[in-house]
Design a protein around this motif. Sequence first.
Motif, PDB file in Angstrom:
ATOM      1  N   GLY A 385    -155.210 -56.511  43.512  1.00 23.32           N
ATOM      2  CA  GLY A 385    -154.005 -57.258  43.213  1.00 23.32           C
ATOM      3  C   GLY A 385    -154.050 -57.735  41.773  1.00 23.32           C
ATOM      4  N   PHE A 386    -152.939 -58.210  41.291  1.00 22.64           N
ATOM      5  CA  PHE A 386    -152.878 -58.645  39.900  1.00 22.64           C
ATOM      6  C   PHE A 386    -151.730 -59.631  39.737  1.00 22.64           C
ATOM      7  CE2 PHE A 386    -150.498 -54.731  40.453  1.00 22.64           C
ATOM      8  CZ  PHE A 386    -149.292 -54.961  39.803  1.00 22.64           C
ATOM      9  N   THR A 387    -151.649 -60.227  38.548  1.00 22.75           N
ATOM     10  CA  THR A 387    -150.621 -61.222  38.247  1.00 22.75           C
ATOM     11  C   THR A 387    -149.659 -60.658  37.215  1.00 22.75           C
ATOM     12  OG1 THR A 387    -152.101 -63.074  38.714  1.00 22.75           O
ATOM     13  CG2 THR A 387    -150.180 -63.528  37.320  1.00 22.75           C
ATOM     14  N   ILE A 388    -148.361 -60.790  37.501  1.00 23.67           N
ATOM     15  CA  ILE A 388    -147.325 -60.391  36.550  1.00 23.67           C
ATOM     16  C   ILE A 388    -146.876 -61.634  35.790  1.00 23.67           C
ATOM     17  CG2 ILE A 388    -145.057 -59.328  36.239  1.00 23.67           C
ATOM     18  CD1 ILE A 388    -145.403 -58.075  39.040  1.00 23.67           C
ATOM     19  N   SER A 389    -147.019 -61.621  34.485  1.00 19.54           N
ATOM     20  CA  SER A 389    -146.541 -62.724  33.653  1.00 19.54           C
ATOM     21  C   SER A 389    -145.084 -62.478  33.270  1.00 19.54           C
ATOM     22  CB  SER A 389    -147.382 -62.851  32.381  1.00 19.54           C
ATOM     23  OG  SER A 389    -148.729 -63.139  32.700  1.00 19.54           O
ATOM     24  N   VAL A 390    -144.332 -63.572  33.170  1.00 17.15           N
ATOM     25  CA  VAL A 390    -142.920 -63.496  32.789  1.00 17.15           C
ATOM     26  C   VAL A 390    -142.658 -64.535  31.710  1.00 17.15           C
ATOM     27  CG1 VAL A 390    -140.520 -63.630  33.582  1.00 17.15           C
ATOM     28  CG2 VAL A 390    -142.294 -62.802  35.135  1.00 17.15           C
ATOM     29  N   GLN A 429    -152.807 -59.750  32.723  1.00 14.63           N
ATOM     30  CA  GLN A 429    -152.990 -58.499  33.467  1.00 14.63           C
ATOM     31  C   GLN A 429    -151.754 -57.609  33.407  1.00 14.63           C
ATOM     32  OE1 GLN A 429    -154.216 -60.105  37.356  1.00 14.63           O
ATOM     33  NE2 GLN A 429    -156.272 -59.349  36.959  1.00 14.63           N
ATOM     34  N   ALA A 430    -150.595 -58.212  33.504  1.00 13.86           N
ATOM     35  CA  ALA A 430    -149.348 -57.442  33.492  1.00 13.86           C
ATOM     36  C   ALA A 430    -148.221 -58.345  33.008  1.00 13.86           C
ATOM     37  CB  ALA A 430    -149.034 -56.909  34.884  1.00 13.86           C
ATOM     38  N   TYR A 431    -147.123 -57.719  32.596  1.00 16.86           N
ATOM     39  CA  TYR A 431    -146.000 -58.477  32.052  1.00 16.86           C
ATOM     40  C   TYR A 431    -144.705 -57.780  32.449  1.00 16.86           C
ATOM     41  CZ  TYR A 431    -143.200 -61.081  28.616  1.00 16.86           C
ATOM     42  OH  TYR A 431    -142.274 -61.898  28.003  1.00 16.86           O
ATOM     43  N   LEU A 432    -143.673 -58.556  32.761  1.00 16.93           N
ATOM     44  CA  LEU A 432    -142.371 -57.963  33.065  1.00 16.93           C
ATOM     45  C   LEU A 432    -141.677 -57.684  31.733  1.00 16.93           C
ATOM     46  CD1 LEU A 432    -139.374 -57.620  34.078  1.00 16.93           C
ATOM     47  CD2 LEU A 432    -141.148 -57.233  35.802  1.00 16.93           C
ATOM     48  N   ILE A 433    -141.839 -56.439  31.280  1.00 13.87           N
ATOM     49  CA  ILE A 433    -141.446 -56.050  29.931  1.00 13.87           C
ATOM     50  C   ILE A 433    -139.995 -55.585  29.884  1.00 13.87           C
ATOM     51  CG2 ILE A 433    -142.113 -53.623  30.154  1.00 13.87           C
ATOM     52  CD1 ILE A 433    -142.850 -55.821  27.079  1.00 13.87           C
ATOM     53  N   GLY A 434    -139.421 -55.639  28.707  1.00 13.32           N
ATOM     54  CA  GLY A 434    -138.123 -55.031  28.438  1.00 13.32           C
ATOM     55  C   GLY A 434    -138.184 -54.301  27.113  1.00 13.32           C
TER      56      GLY A 434
END
Length: 541
Positions: A385-390, A429-434
């Motif tokens: 599992g991982f965390t999505i940063s926003v 770990q991850a990011y909600l990118i645009g």
Amino acid sequence: MKKIITLLFSFMMVFSLAACGSRQENAQGGGNGQGADAQAGQRKEEGDIAGHEGEGGGTTLVYGSGDYTRINPAMDEHGEINILIFNGLTAHDGENQVVPGLAESWEFDGETNTYTFHMAEGVKWHDGELVTANDVKFTIEAIMDPENGSENAPNYEDVEEITVIDDTTISFRLAAPNVAFLDYMTMAVLPAHLLEGENMQESTFFRAPVGTGPYKLESWDEGQAITLVKNENYFKGVAKIDRVIFKIVPDDNAKTLQMQSGELDLALLSPKDSEGFEGKEGYQVYHMKTSDYRGILFNFRNEYWVKNRDIIPAVCYGIDRQAILDAVVLNHGVAAYGPLQRNIYNNEDVEHYDYNQDKAKEILKAAGCEMGEDGFFYRDGEKLGFTISVGAGDQVRLAIAQAAAQQLKEIGLDVDVEVPAVVDWGKQQAYLIGWGSPFDADDHTYKVFGTDKGANYNGYSNELVDRYLLEARRTDDEQARARAYDKFQEELAKDPAFAFICYIDADYVADDGIKGISPDTVMGHHGVGIFWNMNEWTMDR
């Protein structure tokens, strides 16, 4: 599926109660029930009676804007205000094609890879000084200087020599062809006489910018408003609207209410809020297509993805894009599978990673992962599992991330979401990118996915991706470019940098007295682009 949809709508209801906006994305705002509708006409009328008039009379357009800390087009990309204050050597028209800007004409010598630009004579900076070719040279060299850390630097990495021939003629010799070079010369030209010797990241100039554009800065009330007044000496014709106020409205509930009351004349709203203005007297709603996609960026600088890069295809298969489109974006967009879907070089035949829970679980099992009693997969004794940063304040992205996290839990990945005060690009770990560009295919691909390029924020590196992007940049043969971009997209799909989710429309709501908005122009990242022809707009009062 019903469970997922219910959860998504729950997220939407929460966000409508506690929404706030950001520069990057206009977020979910408050609901527009019948009570609000019934009052809107009266509020709009009162706003019109008050009128948006400058101190010296004339028309003033008030735009609901996110906040700015600086106006620095050389270092930053997406400020909507840039195009009103500055000009490049070239420009883009309503079809996103390259047209003359400060340069009236140009020619290209294929033997030496040299572009020569002939600038309009007599163009002046807002402070009255003449614009010269030296200003162009200064600007591009500042962007190219690695000490300045511009994310735009990869656009000009082929430039080998810049020659000022005379005050209005300048040439660029490239070490190798760059087919997108004319697109990149839309870059805002900055005044050398005000910036030479200044820190290009920290100069106070970027709080009081001087440009050549149709509008010039009149005042900047920090956190409140940026006021522009028309440039009476604009070389392409004086704007018809006298003033433009970028009113800082970071809360999207407030932005919606201010559109209703007439305090704002134009705003980019969330899908939900824009629908509340459909068919309402006094307003025009523009649902504009964009090249702006959303997806989960995997940070390959983080040890987690060094160990678990092989499970990324499972993540891609585990996202129900249509459910997110339905519940969060209200179908104001399309499902995403790659970075060039709104480009002539899009390859529709690549793997789309259509929602398939069974296939996602098969990939996880094939990678040696085992399902635990808690319903999550484990690898080497560690839960997957991982965390999505926003980014803070971006409620649409937050809703997308929350929905995706819930869907990934259902395939056995323990995914959660955080909104950090400051984004840590190196450690997250991850990011909600645009990302996404409506211009040449090189834009927002070469510098985003190329190894160590200026906008490659996740440390993605793939030798074949680099090779195909370079091949596409260096040929003007359309068939050869198409083949190179086909291979680039195929390789990116095999080795994903992002889990693409959706493209989002730009939902602008305007006072219907504003004339001249180009509804068919494809907008860019963050919905940027609506002001491309603003000097031609009019306002009826």
